[in-house]
Scaffold this active site. Structure first.
Site, PDB file in Angstrom:
ATOM      1  N   THR A 164       0.830  -1.203   0.000  1.00  0.00           N
ATOM      2  CA  THR A 164       0.000   0.000   0.000  1.00  0.00           C
ATOM      3  C   THR A 164       0.861   1.249   0.000  1.00  0.00           C
ATOM      4  O   THR A 164       0.635   2.184  -0.780  1.00  0.00           O
ATOM      5  CB  THR A 164      -0.908   0.006   1.244  1.00  0.00           C
ATOM      6  OG1 THR A 164      -1.652  -1.203   1.292  1.00  0.00           O
ATOM      7  CG2 THR A 164      -1.855   1.190   1.215  1.00  0.00           C
TER       8      THR A 164
ATOM      9  N   TYR B 198     -12.844  -4.939  -3.055  1.00  0.00           N
ATOM     10  CA  TYR B 198     -14.021  -4.628  -3.876  1.00  0.00           C
ATOM     11  C   TYR B 198     -14.952  -5.827  -4.046  1.00  0.00           C
ATOM     12  O   TYR B 198     -16.170  -5.694  -3.945  1.00  0.00           O
ATOM     13  CB  TYR B 198     -13.616  -4.079  -5.256  1.00  0.00           C
ATOM     14  CG  TYR B 198     -14.815  -3.549  -6.037  1.00  0.00           C
ATOM     15  CD1 TYR B 198     -15.351  -2.309  -5.753  1.00  0.00           C
ATOM     16  CD2 TYR B 198     -15.423  -4.314  -7.035  1.00  0.00           C
ATOM     17  CE1 TYR B 198     -16.461  -1.835  -6.439  1.00  0.00           C
ATOM     18  CE2 TYR B 198     -16.525  -3.853  -7.729  1.00  0.00           C
ATOM     19  CZ  TYR B 198     -17.046  -2.611  -7.424  1.00  0.00           C
ATOM     20  OH  TYR B 198     -18.142  -2.140  -8.098  1.00  0.00           O
TER      21      TYR B 198
ATOM     22  N   TYR C 218      -2.416 -10.561   4.140  1.00  0.00           N
ATOM     23  CA  TYR C 218      -2.492  -9.156   4.547  1.00  0.00           C
ATOM     24  C   TYR C 218      -3.951  -8.768   4.755  1.00  0.00           C
ATOM     25  O   TYR C 218      -4.733  -8.727   3.802  1.00  0.00           O
ATOM     26  CB  TYR C 218      -1.835  -8.300   3.470  1.00  0.00           C
ATOM     27  CG  TYR C 218      -1.823  -6.806   3.698  1.00  0.00           C
ATOM     28  CD1 TYR C 218      -2.104  -6.238   4.939  1.00  0.00           C
ATOM     29  CD2 TYR C 218      -1.511  -5.944   2.651  1.00  0.00           C
ATOM     30  CE1 TYR C 218      -2.075  -4.865   5.127  1.00  0.00           C
ATOM     31  CE2 TYR C 218      -1.473  -4.568   2.822  1.00  0.00           C
ATOM     32  CZ  TYR C 218      -1.764  -4.040   4.066  1.00  0.00           C
ATOM     33  OH  TYR C 218      -1.749  -2.675   4.241  1.00  0.00           O
TER      34      TYR C 218
ATOM     35  N   ARG D 165      -9.030  -0.645   3.941  1.00  0.00           N
ATOM     36  CA  ARG D 165      -8.702  -0.398   2.542  1.00  0.00           C
ATOM     37  C   ARG D 165      -9.444  -1.345   1.603  1.00  0.00           C
ATOM     38  O   ARG D 165      -9.670  -1.006   0.445  1.00  0.00           O
ATOM     39  CB  ARG D 165      -7.192  -0.575   2.305  1.00  0.00           C
ATOM     40  CG  ARG D 165      -6.264   0.248   3.162  1.00  0.00           C
ATOM     41  CD  ARG D 165      -6.136   1.706   2.791  1.00  0.00           C
ATOM     42  NE  ARG D 165      -5.623   2.008   1.486  1.00  0.00           N
ATOM     43  CZ  ARG D 165      -4.658   2.928   1.252  1.00  0.00           C
ATOM     44  NH1 ARG D 165      -4.084   3.579   2.255  1.00  0.00           N
ATOM     45  NH2 ARG D 165      -4.291   3.200   0.036  1.00  0.00           N
TER      46      ARG D 165
ATOM     47  N   LYS E  50      -0.166 -10.356   8.276  1.00  0.00           N
ATOM     48  CA  LYS E  50      -0.021  -8.937   8.585  1.00  0.00           C
ATOM     49  C   LYS E  50      -1.403  -8.447   8.986  1.00  0.00           C
ATOM     50  O   LYS E  50      -2.303  -8.336   8.152  1.00  0.00           O
ATOM     51  CB  LYS E  50       0.505  -8.141   7.397  1.00  0.00           C
ATOM     52  CG  LYS E  50       0.591  -6.638   7.677  1.00  0.00           C
ATOM     53  CD  LYS E  50       0.956  -5.827   6.440  1.00  0.00           C
ATOM     54  CE  LYS E  50       0.939  -4.336   6.759  1.00  0.00           C
ATOM     55  NZ  LYS E  50       1.207  -3.501   5.555  1.00  0.00           N
TER      56      LYS E  50
ATOM     57  N   ILE F 170       5.151  -4.730  10.158  1.00  0.00           N
ATOM     58  CA  ILE F 170       5.342  -4.213   8.803  1.00  0.00           C
ATOM     59  C   ILE F 170       4.925  -2.757   8.878  1.00  0.00           C
ATOM     60  O   ILE F 170       3.750  -2.437   8.978  1.00  0.00           O
ATOM     61  CB  ILE F 170       4.566  -5.029   7.761  1.00  0.00           C
ATOM     62  CG1 ILE F 170       5.132  -6.454   7.714  1.00  0.00           C
ATOM     63  CG2 ILE F 170       4.653  -4.370   6.392  1.00  0.00           C
ATOM     64  CD1 ILE F 170       4.451  -7.374   6.718  1.00  0.00           C
TER      65      ILE F 170
END
Length: 293
Positions: free
Chosen positions: A43, A106, A132, A137, A161, A205
């Site tokens: 990201t 999405y 992740y 997001r 993560k 991270i």
């Protein structure tokens, strides 16, 4: 799979193109400050705006600079399976040590859909995989039970993560996933990294480690050595920085900070734009307040 601090590295630009000189300078800053891994094209690296040819350049340069001092983990997730596999093959070709695969945004798959997705990916690469989870997001939250099932069935799924800020979920991660041999749990949020590490997590991270790599490494080492008060002091010394690096959409504030520090130009690719004037002022004051500049 690494343990410790992995920097989610920014991608510097200059007049619309990759700024490899600044990128190399930033990579050396990370390696010289004992970072354990470089996470390329996540990201923070503006991965959706990077072409396949540019990805090759960025991965190869990270491998060249890191040598055997830090692992290079490549963000290769997308919202479509075919594109994800294409990104994985690109990462493999260019020497990635591991993969960071974000939950497919999405589409909003079910938990069973997420299981099948990661299972298929794991069967089509030999590289180690970090799942992740970043619901803010992606619009989807992968549950600890789903990660457990994936990692139990897919031996190259080696880590999570976790960027869900729910402490209830973080505690479930730690309770359930630590039953798996050698499975790593990384914080994806700098502002709660101290708590996750102190509860038995394996690393971070980090966005903030672009700016303060050594301090993040020190915090991790203090916790692992049982020196909790020293680690807590670092956490609170830089807490404002952790928070203010997210006052606009990541990586806008961290790129502002690195430009103020002289590492990169303050340039992003649309639809992201540079930090507003008020944000620049806040970031400058924050860097001064915690002694970075």
């Amino acid at each position: 799979m690494f343990e410790g601090i992995g920097t989610a590295i920014v991608t510097p630009f200059k007049e619309g193109k990759l700024d490899i000189e600044s990128y190399e300078k930033l990579l050396n800053f990370q390696i010289n400050n004992q970072i354990n891994a470089i996470i390329v094209l996540g990201t923070t690296g503006e991965a959706p705006n990077i072409s396949l040819d540019e990805r090759e350049i960025l991965i190869k340069k990270a491998k060249e600079v890191s040598g055997n001092k830090a692992q290079v983990i490549v963000g290769a997730g997308s919202n479509g399976l075919n594109h994800t596999i294409e990104l994985i093959k690109n990462a493999e070709k260019n020497g990635a040590d591991g993969l960071l695969i974000v939950t497919p945004y999405y589409n909003k798959p079910t938990q069973n859909g997420l299981y099948e997705y990661y299972k298929y990916i794991a069967e089509h690469t030999d590289l180690d995989i970090i799942v992740y989870n970043v619901p803010s997001r992606t619009g989807i939250n992968i549950l600890p039970e789903t990660v457990y099932k994936i990692a139990s069935d897919c031996k190259n799924v080696k880590a999570l993560k976790e960027a869900n800020s729910s402490f209830e979920q973080i505690n479930k991660d730690l309770l359930l996933l630590k039953e798996l041999k050698d499975f790593k749990i990384f914080s994806g949020n700098d502002d709660t990294a101290f708590q996750l590490l102190a509860s038995g997590g394996d690393g971070v991270i980090s966005v903030a480690s672009n700016v303060i790599p050594l301090q993040m490494v020190q915090m991790f080492k203090f916790i692992k050595n049982g020196e909790i008060e020293k680690a807590r002091n670092i956490h609170f010394s830089y807490y404002k920085l952790f928070k203010n690096l997210f006052i606009e959409t990541n990586p806008i504030p961290v790129k502002a900070a690195l430009s103020i520090m002289g590492f990169i130009n303050n340039e992003l690719r649309l639809p992201l734009v540079p930090a507003s004037e008020p944000t620049m002022k806040i970031i400058t004051e924050t860097l001064k307040g915690c002694g970075v500049i």
